[in-house]
Design an enzyme around this catalytic site. Sequence first.
Site, PDB file in Angstrom:
ATOM      1  N   TYR A  61       0.872  -1.187   0.000  1.00  0.00           N
ATOM      2  CA  TYR A  61       0.000   0.000   0.000  1.00  0.00           C
ATOM      3  C   TYR A  61       0.910   1.239   0.000  1.00  0.00           C
ATOM      4  O   TYR A  61       0.782   2.104   0.856  1.00  0.00           O
ATOM      5  CB  TYR A  61      -0.913   0.036   1.222  1.00  0.00           C
ATOM      6  CG  TYR A  61      -1.692  -1.232   1.486  1.00  0.00           C
ATOM      7  CD1 TYR A  61      -2.970  -1.406   0.954  1.00  0.00           C
ATOM      8  CD2 TYR A  61      -1.163  -2.245   2.274  1.00  0.00           C
ATOM      9  CE1 TYR A  61      -3.691  -2.573   1.207  1.00  0.00           C
ATOM     10  CE2 TYR A  61      -1.878  -3.406   2.530  1.00  0.00           C
ATOM     11  CZ  TYR A  61      -3.138  -3.569   2.008  1.00  0.00           C
ATOM     12  OH  TYR A  61      -3.845  -4.718   2.277  1.00  0.00           O
ATOM     13  N   CYS A  85      -4.704   3.688   9.955  1.00  0.00           N
ATOM     14  CA  CYS A  85      -5.503   4.890  10.224  1.00  0.00           C
ATOM     15  C   CYS A  85      -6.827   4.505  10.894  1.00  0.00           C
ATOM     16  O   CYS A  85      -7.692   5.350  11.075  1.00  0.00           O
ATOM     17  CB  CYS A  85      -5.729   5.685   8.952  1.00  0.00           C
ATOM     18  SG  CYS A  85      -6.436   4.719   7.629  1.00  0.00           S
TER      19      CYS A  85
HETATM   20  N1  SAH Z   1       2.011   4.347   2.309  1.00  0.00           N
HETATM   21  C1  SAH Z   1       1.463   5.451   1.567  1.00  0.00           C
HETATM   22  C2  SAH Z   1      -0.026   5.319   1.246  1.00  0.00           C
HETATM   23  C3  SAH Z   1      -0.914   4.812   2.355  1.00  0.00           C
HETATM   24  S1  SAH Z   1      -2.654   5.028   2.078  1.00  0.00           S
HETATM   25  C4  SAH Z   1       1.738   6.758   2.298  1.00  0.00           C
HETATM   26  O1  SAH Z   1       2.098   6.754   3.461  1.00  0.00           O
HETATM   27  O2  SAH Z   1       1.605   7.809   1.673  1.00  0.00           O
HETATM   28  C5  SAH Z   1      -3.195   3.489   1.535  1.00  0.00           C
HETATM   29  C6  SAH Z   1      -2.898   3.231   0.061  1.00  0.00           C
HETATM   30  O3  SAH Z   1      -3.359   1.925  -0.253  1.00  0.00           O
HETATM   31  C7  SAH Z   1      -3.588   4.155  -0.918  1.00  0.00           C
HETATM   32  O4  SAH Z   1      -2.625   4.725  -1.746  1.00  0.00           O
HETATM   33  C8  SAH Z   1      -4.535   3.236  -1.703  1.00  0.00           C
HETATM   34  O5  SAH Z   1      -4.642   3.611  -3.048  1.00  0.00           O
HETATM   35  C9  SAH Z   1      -3.840   1.906  -1.587  1.00  0.00           C
HETATM   36  N2  SAH Z   1      -4.650   0.678  -1.704  1.00  0.00           N
HETATM   37  C10 SAH Z   1      -5.930   0.472  -1.335  1.00  0.00           C
HETATM   38  N3  SAH Z   1      -6.264  -0.824  -1.484  1.00  0.00           N
HETATM   39  C11 SAH Z   1      -5.159  -1.465  -1.959  1.00  0.00           C
HETATM   40  C12 SAH Z   1      -4.868  -2.812  -2.289  1.00  0.00           C
HETATM   41  N4  SAH Z   1      -5.771  -3.773  -2.178  1.00  0.00           N
HETATM   42  N5  SAH Z   1      -3.623  -3.087  -2.715  1.00  0.00           N
HETATM   43  C13 SAH Z   1      -2.679  -2.130  -2.837  1.00  0.00           C
HETATM   44  N6  SAH Z   1      -2.906  -0.831  -2.538  1.00  0.00           N
HETATM   45  C14 SAH Z   1      -4.126  -0.501  -2.102  1.00  0.00           C
END
Ligand code: SAH
Length: 469
Positions: A331, A427
């Site tokens: 993610y 979160c």
């Molecule tokens: N680590 C990053 C983003 C965290 S937010 C930071 O700190 O900025 C969570 C992220 O997970 C988002 O960008 C969202 O698009 C992504 N996301 C949501 N579901 C997902 C999935 N099944 N697999 C991969 N990414 C996903």
Amino acid sequence: MENIQEKLIIKKGTKLVTKCVDLNHEGQGVCKIDGIKDGEEVNNFPIFVNNMIPDEKGQLEITKLSKTYGYANVVKIFNDTRSKNRTRPLCPNYEKCGGCNIMHMSYPYQLEFKTKMVKDTLWKLGSIDNVEVLPTIGMSNPDKYRNKVQVPFRKTFYKTVCGFFAKDSHNVIPLTECLIQPDISTSIIHFVRNMCNEFKIDGYVENENTGLIRHLLVRTNHDLTEIMLVFVLTNSELPYKDEIIAKIIKRYPNVKSIIINVNNKVGNTILGEKCLTIYGNDYIKDTLCGLKFRIGPKSFYQVNHVQTEKLYNKAISLADLNENDILIDAYCGIGTIGLIASKHVKEVYGVEIVDEAIKNAKINAKENKIKNSHYVCNKAEEQIVKWKSEGINANVIVVDPPRKGCDIKLLETIDEMNIEKVVYVSCDPATLARDLKILIQKGYKLEVVQPVDMFPYTSNVETIAYLKR
Ligand code: SAH
């Protein structure tokens, strides 16, 4: 002998005097009352009350009841019971606006509340009680922190208005000021709303799915030198586009990116699929923990810069990284955590579902001259299985999922790959508790939990949990 007549009848509209005994996870006061509800005797029936703090006594009026709990409003708090943890909310819209919900608590007490809330949630939803929950890391100045604001625009009788949704509703409270966003964001929002009225651009009418402008998204970088505006419209045509752009950049020269996003679907999702850049770049740049990042309109980026640096540094230091580590950043968004950690480890593998974010993660690696990172656009739970089959020998993983938490497949694969160190950035304490319970059952030991106050004045909290095999 008991006299049923003397007992409190618990129904909508009931007025009662009672004391607050606790806070729920949203920061509402919890009162426990005895009485007769639906003809039956109840004891310790929980009533949730906005704007009430433990040990305070007051007069309440019940507004809503379900089978197992209810809600009440404060009619008045008795002066001699006013909590020392109470403070006068500085925002004039606090009582009406759905944005902040714990502004009536002093800032140190907000932090105390969050620490306890994380602890309670881990216990209630994860049966976890033998872990150290460190005190929530707060801000020295918790104002004007939000770098991203999404303001709904609506049509009223004669004009287009914008503001924030009232608590539990879609009624727009006109924006006057907002204490948690930079002044320039507020100023731009006023400016755009005035232009909408000047150029007869209608705000959205939700129940008809008509009107043109649904939301304005304002995103700023840390020193306010780069600003992105996203006009969320029901179609791709912004009338008087060139005049509007010229006016905006004349007044706000730091606006470096203006984008139209098209969303004509009924529902609460703010952004639609399609983005058209109508001025400048399709990103803004920010510096975070010494690295430069490009942020696009659809990419996730933490909203509080000061606290994000603390969060990432803490997450990285907990993982106790070394030059042989192979790190998965699940993610990963635009690559922030993994790229910041990259200098400590051998390789970084990032996965994220938003294509635009992955494109920028790759560019962010290049611009920061980072050569040991690899990015894939996919679902984390699918990609990790792939990496496993390809023999990627990761021994550390950072997971930073959205509110719904990790997919079970991801947790199972972490276990199957026998990944030694797991840093979980969350979160939502509820899904964190659920997922930690699973990892603990699989043989991980929860070492420490560290909440970070990413969202002052609201009951939301960001939490890092560190687990080891
Ligand atoms: N680590 C990053 C983003 C965290 S937010 C930071 O700190 O900025 C969570 C992220 O997970 C988002 O960008 C969202 O698009 C992504 N996301 C949501 N579901 C997902 C999935 N099944 N697999 C991969 N990414 C996903």
